[in-house]
Design an enzyme around this catalytic site. Sequence first.
Site, short mmCIF file in Angstrom:
data_model
loop_
_atom_site.label_atom_id
_atom_site.label_comp_id
_atom_site.label_asym_id
_atom_site.label_seq_id
_atom_site.Cartn_x
_atom_site.Cartn_y
_atom_site.Cartn_z
N ALA A 3 -27.71 -10.94 12.04
CA ALA A 3 -28.96 -11.62 11.71
C ALA A 3 -28.80 -12.67 10.62
O ALA A 3 -29.70 -13.47 10.39
CB ALA A 3 -30.02 -10.60 11.29
N ARG A 8 -22.83 -20.21 4.03
CA ARG A 8 -21.56 -20.82 3.60
C ARG A 8 -20.86 -21.60 4.72
O ARG A 8 -19.92 -22.34 4.47
CB ARG A 8 -20.63 -19.74 3.03
CG ARG A 8 -21.11 -19.21 1.69
CD ARG A 8 -20.45 -17.89 1.31
NE ARG A 8 -21.05 -16.75 2.01
CZ ARG A 8 -20.67 -15.48 1.85
NH1 ARG A 8 -19.67 -15.20 1.04
NH2 ARG A 8 -21.26 -14.50 2.51
N ASP A 94 -19.51 -10.61 11.92
CA ASP A 94 -18.53 -11.66 11.65
C ASP A 94 -17.11 -11.11 11.58
O ASP A 94 -16.20 -11.80 11.15
CB ASP A 94 -18.89 -12.42 10.37
CG ASP A 94 -18.85 -11.55 9.11
OD1 ASP A 94 -18.60 -10.34 9.21
OD2 ASP A 94 -19.08 -12.11 8.01
N ASN A 161 -13.45 -3.18 1.68
CA ASN A 161 -14.25 -2.71 2.81
C ASN A 161 -14.20 -3.75 3.93
O ASN A 161 -14.45 -4.93 3.69
CB ASN A 161 -15.68 -2.51 2.30
CG ASN A 161 -16.67 -2.30 3.42
OD1 ASN A 161 -16.33 -1.73 4.45
ND2 ASN A 161 -17.90 -2.73 3.21
N ARG A 323 -9.86 -31.94 38.46
CA ARG A 323 -11.22 -31.63 37.98
C ARG A 323 -11.85 -30.51 38.80
O ARG A 323 -11.33 -30.12 39.84
CB ARG A 323 -12.06 -32.91 38.01
CG ARG A 323 -11.56 -33.93 36.95
CD ARG A 323 -12.25 -35.26 37.09
NE ARG A 323 -13.69 -35.11 37.14
CZ ARG A 323 -14.52 -36.00 37.68
NH1 ARG A 323 -14.02 -37.11 38.24
NH2 ARG A 323 -15.81 -35.80 37.69
N ALA A 370 0.12 -45.40 45.97
CA ALA A 370 -0.30 -45.80 44.63
C ALA A 370 -1.61 -46.57 44.70
O ALA A 370 -1.80 -47.42 45.57
CB ALA A 370 0.77 -46.67 43.98
N ASN A 376 -16.31 -42.69 46.59
CA ASN A 376 -17.18 -41.59 47.04
C ASN A 376 -18.62 -41.78 46.59
O ASN A 376 -19.48 -41.03 47.01
CB ASN A 376 -16.65 -40.25 46.53
CG ASN A 376 -16.55 -40.19 45.02
OD1 ASN A 376 -16.36 -41.21 44.37
ND2 ASN A 376 -16.68 -38.99 44.47
N SER A 395 -0.59 -48.21 49.81
CA SER A 395 -0.93 -48.49 48.42
C SER A 395 -2.22 -49.29 48.33
O SER A 395 -2.46 -50.19 49.14
CB SER A 395 0.19 -49.29 47.76
OG SER A 395 1.32 -48.47 47.65
C1 UD1 Z 1 -19.92 -7.40 3.70
C2 UD1 Z 1 -19.86 -6.11 2.90
C3 UD1 Z 1 -18.57 -6.08 2.09
C4 UD1 Z 1 -17.38 -6.23 3.00
C5 UD1 Z 1 -17.50 -7.48 3.86
C6 UD1 Z 1 -16.42 -7.48 4.91
C7 UD1 Z 1 -22.17 -5.51 2.39
C8 UD1 Z 1 -23.22 -5.44 1.36
N1 UD1 Z 1 -20.98 -6.02 2.03
O1 UD1 Z 1 -20.00 -8.49 2.80
O2 UD1 Z 1 -18.46 -4.85 1.40
O3 UD1 Z 1 -16.18 -6.31 2.23
O4 UD1 Z 1 -18.78 -7.49 4.54
O5 UD1 Z 1 -16.39 -8.70 5.57
O6 UD1 Z 1 -22.42 -5.09 3.51
N2 UD1 Z 1 -26.34 -9.48 8.10
C9 UD1 Z 1 -27.55 -9.22 8.68
N3 UD1 Z 1 -28.67 -9.21 7.91
C10 UD1 Z 1 -28.63 -9.40 6.57
C11 UD1 Z 1 -27.37 -9.65 5.97
C12 UD1 Z 1 -26.24 -9.68 6.75
O7 UD1 Z 1 -27.63 -9.02 9.89
O8 UD1 Z 1 -29.69 -9.35 5.94
C13 UD1 Z 1 -25.12 -9.52 8.95
C14 UD1 Z 1 -24.44 -10.88 8.93
O9 UD1 Z 1 -24.91 -11.69 9.98
C15 UD1 Z 1 -22.97 -10.52 9.07
C16 UD1 Z 1 -22.87 -9.10 8.53
O10 UD1 Z 1 -24.18 -8.60 8.46
O11 UD1 Z 1 -22.57 -10.52 10.42
C17 UD1 Z 1 -22.23 -9.06 7.15
O12 UD1 Z 1 -22.97 -9.86 6.27
P1 UD1 Z 1 -22.26 -10.84 5.22
O13 UD1 Z 1 -23.31 -11.55 4.47
O14 UD1 Z 1 -21.23 -11.65 5.88
O15 UD1 Z 1 -21.59 -9.74 4.25
P2 UD1 Z 1 -20.42 -10.00 3.20
O16 UD1 Z 1 -20.98 -10.63 2.00
O17 UD1 Z 1 -19.30 -10.67 3.85
CA CA Z 2 -18.98 -11.55 5.82
#
Ligand code: UD1
Ligand code: CA
Length: 443
Positions: A3, A8, A94, A161, A323, A370, A376, A395
């Site tokens: 979500a 960034r 991600d 983590n 193609r 060639a 077409n 050709s």
């Molecule tokens: C998170 C972890 C961190 C870990 C890292 C690994 C937390 C608090 N931290 O950090 O410990 O080392 O991943 O990559 O979880 N998302 C939502 N809704 C929100 C926020 C985030 O769906 O409100 C989703 C994002 O789309 C993403 C995933 O959760 O796919 C992780 O969020 P992100 O903001 O990337 O967390 P990090 O700061 O990387």
């Molecule tokens: Ca992340």
Amino acid sequence: MAAGQGTRMRSALPKVLHPVAGRPMVRHVVDAAREAGVTRCVVVVGHGAEQVRAALGGGVLYAEQPERLGTGDAVRRARAAADGVRRLLVLNGDAALVTGDMLRLLMDRHVSSGAALTLLTARVADPAGLGRVVRGPDGGVARVVEDPEAGDEARTLDEVNTGLYCFDAAWLWAHLPRLERSAGGEYYLTDLVGLAVAEGAPVQAVPAPGDFDPVGINDRVQLARAEAALRRRFCERLMRDGVTIIDPATTYVEAGVQAGRDTVIYPNTHLQGETRIGQGCHIGPNSVVRDSTVGDRCRIEASYVEGSTLEPDVLVGPFSHVRPGSYLESGVHLGNYAEVKNSRIGAGTQQHHFSYVGDAQVGRDVNIGAGTITCNYDGREKHRTVIGDRAFIGSDTMLIAPVRVGDGASTGAGSVVNRDVPADSLAVGVPARIRRKPPPEDP
Ligand code: UD1
Ligand code: CA
């Protein structure tokens, strides 16, 4: 969890939809879950929800997160869709490098240890930005400290983590409401680790196998790093299957690609989409093969092949473009600036120089001289050209479609053929007149 906006990335596209090795990053995560045997997959969507739904389609369930309140909040939103489930994998959207094997290991350890919460960790050279795993004196995990909260001591920890967890569902749903907001206003899912330890619930931190890079993709530098890692992984899979890759660093293989033994892939080659390459082929250098099936012993050099099928022993290139919708029968040779679109080319036919064949059916053992063009398109509609077996197209012949050239017929150099040429006859001139072929000379 998919979500987040991904601020960034500085992008109009939601972060989890940025492609990595040809697929949206969240697709890799869903695929890994499926590979690990997950049957019910819930994707938490929020930012760009419609786009994410469109990209992932109907094979998964969706839960909406109305506000970006952190990963702890995101998981809460999935509760209804995950109803009745005993154990849950919770995965960052991600984490594009996750594999099914890794998730199976995580689940196995979770089940065998009877933990309330199991997280996959990794050791990294540069832990900046990631949640650090703090272990107690006994070596057991004590808590996860997020980067903004990490003090000097926690910052030096190199175990992080990965954002991949397994939970006992009842424990998870009971404890999510107890999370408190961070100074930045987020509910951190990772605070559950400290909560569990504090109340004596069993927590497992499982180190990821091998040299897993836990890069969670937050910006485009990490995107490129993940891309390189996936590319290497897919190249290595082909190499283990018996494919020689001269330079994996400049070979771009996507997830769904297969290639047979003793095929050799030369540098700067891109194998994309649903592509299957046979055995003993020579692909590249400087070639792109996309969504195509290539038979054994084919050669594709410095060319594009898209949405097409090549039977065995076909040569394409250098500098040709096959193609979509083309079917090249065995032994066809296309080269030196040949373009074929939506056409079937019969076995043994040669089309060697500067030519365009589109919306055509070409027979066996035809010679396309060639500069031959199938005209077409009349400005409004596309028309078909049919060329019979063993025809000889001189050709610079212009074939004004719709038009048919019979078996064994010939066209003279520079002819403009605007009506059908009967079998075994000759068309010459502008516009072409039909003549009987002179009898073959005595040997
Ligand atoms: C998170 C972890 C961190 C870990 C890292 C690994 C937390 C608090 N931290 O950090 O410990 O080392 O991943 O990559 O979880 N998302 C939502 N809704 C929100 C926020 C985030 O769906 O409100 C989703 C994002 O789309 C993403 C995933 O959760 O796919 C992780 O969020 P992100 O903001 O990337 O967390 P990090 O700061 O990387
Ligand atoms: Ca992340």
